[in-house]
Design a protein around this motif. Structure first.
Motif, short mmCIF file in Angstrom:
data_model
loop_
_atom_site.label_atom_id
_atom_site.label_comp_id
_atom_site.label_asym_id
_atom_site.label_seq_id
_atom_site.Cartn_x
_atom_site.Cartn_y
_atom_site.Cartn_z
N GLU A 142 0.81 -1.22 0.00
CA GLU A 142 0.00 0.00 0.00
C GLU A 142 0.84 1.27 0.00
O GLU A 142 0.30 2.36 -0.17
CB GLU A 142 -0.93 0.01 1.22
CG GLU A 142 -2.01 -1.06 1.17
CD GLU A 142 -2.98 -0.94 2.33
OE1 GLU A 142 -2.50 -0.88 3.49
OE2 GLU A 142 -4.20 -0.91 2.10
N VAL A 143 2.14 1.16 0.24
CA VAL A 143 3.01 2.34 0.23
C VAL A 143 4.07 2.17 -0.86
O VAL A 143 4.40 1.06 -1.26
CB VAL A 143 3.71 2.54 1.60
CG1 VAL A 143 2.68 2.79 2.70
CG2 VAL A 143 4.59 1.34 1.95
N SER A 144 4.57 3.30 -1.33
CA SER A 144 5.65 3.24 -2.33
C SER A 144 6.98 3.03 -1.62
O SER A 144 7.10 3.23 -0.40
CB SER A 144 5.68 4.54 -3.14
OG SER A 144 6.04 5.62 -2.30
N ARG A 177 3.16 -4.18 -6.24
CA ARG A 177 2.64 -2.82 -6.11
C ARG A 177 1.41 -2.57 -6.97
O ARG A 177 0.72 -1.58 -6.79
CB ARG A 177 3.75 -1.83 -6.45
CG ARG A 177 4.78 -1.70 -5.34
CD ARG A 177 6.08 -1.10 -5.82
NE ARG A 177 6.89 -2.07 -6.57
CZ ARG A 177 8.17 -1.89 -6.87
NH1 ARG A 177 8.79 -0.80 -6.46
NH2 ARG A 177 8.84 -2.81 -7.56
N ASN A 178 1.14 -3.47 -7.90
CA ASN A 178 -0.05 -3.34 -8.75
C ASN A 178 -0.36 -4.71 -9.35
O ASN A 178 0.39 -5.68 -9.17
CB ASN A 178 0.15 -2.29 -9.84
CG ASN A 178 1.45 -2.49 -10.60
OD1 ASN A 178 1.73 -3.58 -11.11
ND2 ASN A 178 2.26 -1.44 -10.68
N LEU A 179 -1.47 -4.77 -10.08
CA LEU A 179 -1.90 -6.05 -10.65
C LEU A 179 -0.89 -6.58 -11.67
O LEU A 179 -0.60 -7.79 -11.69
CB LEU A 179 -3.27 -5.87 -11.32
CG LEU A 179 -3.83 -7.10 -12.06
CD1 LEU A 179 -4.02 -8.26 -11.09
CD2 LEU A 179 -5.15 -6.75 -12.74
N GLU A 180 -0.35 -5.69 -12.51
CA GLU A 180 0.59 -6.14 -13.53
C GLU A 180 1.81 -6.80 -12.89
O GLU A 180 2.25 -7.88 -13.32
CB GLU A 180 1.05 -4.95 -14.40
CG GLU A 180 -0.02 -4.38 -15.30
CD GLU A 180 -0.95 -3.41 -14.57
OE1 GLU A 180 -0.76 -3.20 -13.35
OE2 GLU A 180 -1.86 -2.87 -15.22
N GLU A 181 2.36 -6.16 -11.85
CA GLU A 181 3.53 -6.73 -11.18
C GLU A 181 3.20 -8.06 -10.52
O GLU A 181 4.01 -8.99 -10.54
CB GLU A 181 4.07 -5.74 -10.14
CG GLU A 181 5.39 -6.18 -9.53
CD GLU A 181 5.99 -5.13 -8.61
OE1 GLU A 181 7.22 -5.08 -8.49
OE2 GLU A 181 5.20 -4.37 -7.99
#
Length: 458
Positions: A142-144, A177-181
Motif C-alpha cells: 500500500e506504500v511506495s 505494487r499493482n496487478l501487472e507486477e
C-alpha cells in the motif's frame, strides 16, 4: 374552534409489545447457529437454566408445551429432570466443537518466512517488517518504496532490494505494487515470462479482459490464437494472493429443516440435533421447596423459572412455525422436488401466509437466514420465493428457473459464435417464455456470466 385542556376517558385497542412477545419474535428469526449463541447467552443471564449439548436425536420427539400458569410443586415433583427439550438422548456431542480455529494471518505467515532468510541485517529486517505491515488484505503493497525509505530513514535502493526478496515469498505474487507486477511475478515463478506475454500483461490487460484479441495481436505481432492462449494462461493466475489469509469469518450453515422423501411423500423434519437441551437447575428446584428459603429468594427463583418457561415456549413456537411454513412450501413446490429446478414455480410470502394462516411478516422472519436440506441439495428457504414471468400458454414461470435455462443455453452455445442477449430472448420466446433482451442481460449479470463478446473463442 374551542381549544382547551382537560381530562377525558378514551377506549382504544392497541398491540402491546411485551418482553415475552419480543423474545418470541427474536427467536423466530434466528438461524440455528444464532439460536445456539442466544441460548448460551440466556443460560449466562438466567442461573436457573442449564444447557446440555445433544445430538443424534430424531425430530419426532418434541417439546412438552408449558402451561400459562406455573405449578411449581408439579414441576418439582413430576419433572425431576426439568427437561424442556424435544430431545431425550443424553449425548454431549456438539457439532460446533469441530469447527476449525482461525488460521495464520498474512503478516504472521510472511514473518515466519522472514526468519529463514540468512544475511539480513537488523536494519533490513526492520524494513521487511515495515513492508509486510503495509500489505493490504489482497497482498498488495500500500506504500511506495520512496515513502517507506522516508519513513524509516533508509536508503531507497536497500528498500528496493528487500522488497525484491519479499516478492519471492509464499504466496507467489505477494508484495506486488499493482496487478501487472503481481501477475508478472507469478509468470516468472512458472518460468513462462517470455517477451510477448510480458508485453501483453504490461500494456494490454484491459484489452485482454475485453477479449479484444485482434487489437493485441496487431500490436504485439502474433496471431489471434496466440493471444487467446496467453489470455487463458493469465486467467489461471491469482490476482489476490493474500486473500487466502483474509481474516474474514467463515460462515457455517446448519440446515434448520430437513425434507426427506418417504415412499411417495415428502416428510418435513425440524433439525433439533444441533440445538442444546434446555433444563432447569436441580439446585434451584430444591431451594424452591425449602421452608427456610427467604421470600425474596423464592420470588427471584419464581421469576427466573417463569422466564425459562417462556423461553421453552418460544422455542416450541419457533419449531412449529418452521414446520408449518416448510410443509406449505413443499406442497406448493412439489414439482421442484420431483422434477428439478426448471419446475420451480413463482411463489410469494403472501401465498404461504394465507396457506398457514400467519402474517407475511411472520413468514419473512421464519424464512430469514434459514436453510433446508432436501434430496436436491441445501437451499435457503427464501430461495423458493421467486417472481413470475409470463409464458405463451398464459401460465407463469419462476425467474430462478428462467435463469437456469439461460445458463444452460449459454453452456451449450458455440463458443466461436456465442449467443447474444437478443438471441437468447428469441430462443426463450420460442420455448414459450416471454422475456426482454434487457431482462436476459440482467439475469446473465446476476449469474456473473460475461457478455457474448467476452465469451467468444477463436
Amino acid at each position: 374552534m374551542n381549544m382547551g385542556m382537560g381530562l377525558y376517558q378514551e377506549q382504544t385497542l392497541r398491540l402491546v409489545m411485551t418482553p415475552e412477545l419480543r423474545q418470541a419474535i427474536t427467536i423466530l428469526q434466528y438461524s440455528t447457529i444464532d439460536l445456539i449463541s442466544y441460548l448460551h447467552e440466556q443460560a449466562i443471564e438466567n442461573p436457573v437454566i442449564e444447557l446440555q449439548e445433544a445430538a443424534g436425536e430424531t425430530a419426532s420427539t418434541r417439546v412438552e408445551k408449558p402451561t400459562h400458569e406455573l405449578d411449581w410443586k408439579e414441576i418439582v415433583g413430576n419433572r425431576a429432570t426439568g427437561d424442556f427439550s424435544p430431545m431425550k438422548n443424553d449425548s454431549t456431542y456438539n457439532p460446533l466443537d469441530h469447527v476449525s480455529q482461525g488460521s495464520l494471518t498474512l503478516y504472521q505467515h510472511l514473518e515466519t518466512q522472514l526468519g529463514y532468510v540468512k544475511g539480513f541485517t537488523p536494519g533490513q529486517k526492520e524494513i521487511a517488517l515495515f513492508l509486510i505491515g503495509n500489505l493490504d488484505e489482497k497482498g498488495y503493497l500500500e506504500v511506495s518504496t520512496e515513502e517507506a525509505a522516508a519513513a524509516l530513514q533508509a536508503d531507497l535502493q536497500e528498500v528496493e532490494d528487500v522488497l525484491s526478496i519479499l516478492q519471492h515469498f509464499d504466496p507467489v505474487g505477494v508484495a506486488a505494487r499493482n496487478l501487472e507486477e503481481c501477475l508478472l511475478l507469478q509468470l516468472e515463478h512458472l518460468a513462462l515470462d517470455d517477451e510477448k506475454i510480458v508485453q501483453v500483461v504490461r500494456h494490454h490487460l484491459q484489452d485482454l479482459a475485453d477479449n479484444r484479441y485482434q487489437r493485441i495481436a496487431d500490436k504485439v505481432g502474433c496471431t489471434v490464437l496466440d493471444v487467446q492462449a496467453m489470455a487463458d494462461l493469465v486467467r489461471t493466475l491469482n490476482p489476490r494472493p493474500g486473500a487466502a489469509f483474509s481474516s474474514t469469518d467463515t460462515r457455517y450453515v446448519i440446515p434448520d429443516v430437513s425434507v426427506e422423501k418417504v415412499g411417495s411423500e415428502y416428510v418435513v423434519l425440524v433439525n433439533d440435533v444441533a440445538t442444546p437441551r434446555l433444563k432447569i437447575s436441580p439446585f434451584y428446584e430444591k431451594m424452591l421447596n425449602q421452608q427456610k428459603c427467604q421470600e425474596e429468594a423464592k420470588q427471584f427463583i419464581h421469576d427466573k423459572l417463569n422466564a425459562a418457561m417462556w423461553l421453552a415456549k418460544s422455542l416450541e413456537q419457533r419449531r412449529l412455525t418452521l414446520l408449518r411454513v416448510t410443509q406449505a412450501i413443499v406442497e406448493l413446490q412439489l414439482d421442484f422436488f420431483e422434477r428439478g429446478i426448471h419446475y420451480l414455480k413463482p411463489m410469494t410470502q403472501k401465498e404461504i401466509a394465507e396457506k398457514v394462516g400467519l402474517h407475511e411478516s411472520t413468514i419473512s422472519r421464519a424464512t430469514s437466514n434459514k436453510y433446508v436440506q432436501t434430496p436436491r441439495g441445501i437451499f435457503e428457504l427464501k430461495y423458493f420465493f421467486t417472481s413470475a414471468l409470463a409464458t405463451a400458454s398464459g401460465e407463469s414461470a419462476s425467474s430462478e428457473s428462467v435463469k437456469r435455462r439461460i445458463k444452460a443455453l449459454i453452456e451449450q452455445e458455440d463458443r466461436k459464435a456465442p449467443l447474444s442477449d437478443q438471441k437468447l430472448s428469441e430462443m426463450l420466446l420460442a420455448e414459450g417464455i416471454e422475456i426482454s433482451r434487457r431482462t436476459v442481460a440482467k439475469y446473465r449479470e446476476e449469474m456473473l456470466i460475461p457478455s457474448s463478446a467476452k465469451r467468444k473463442r477463436f
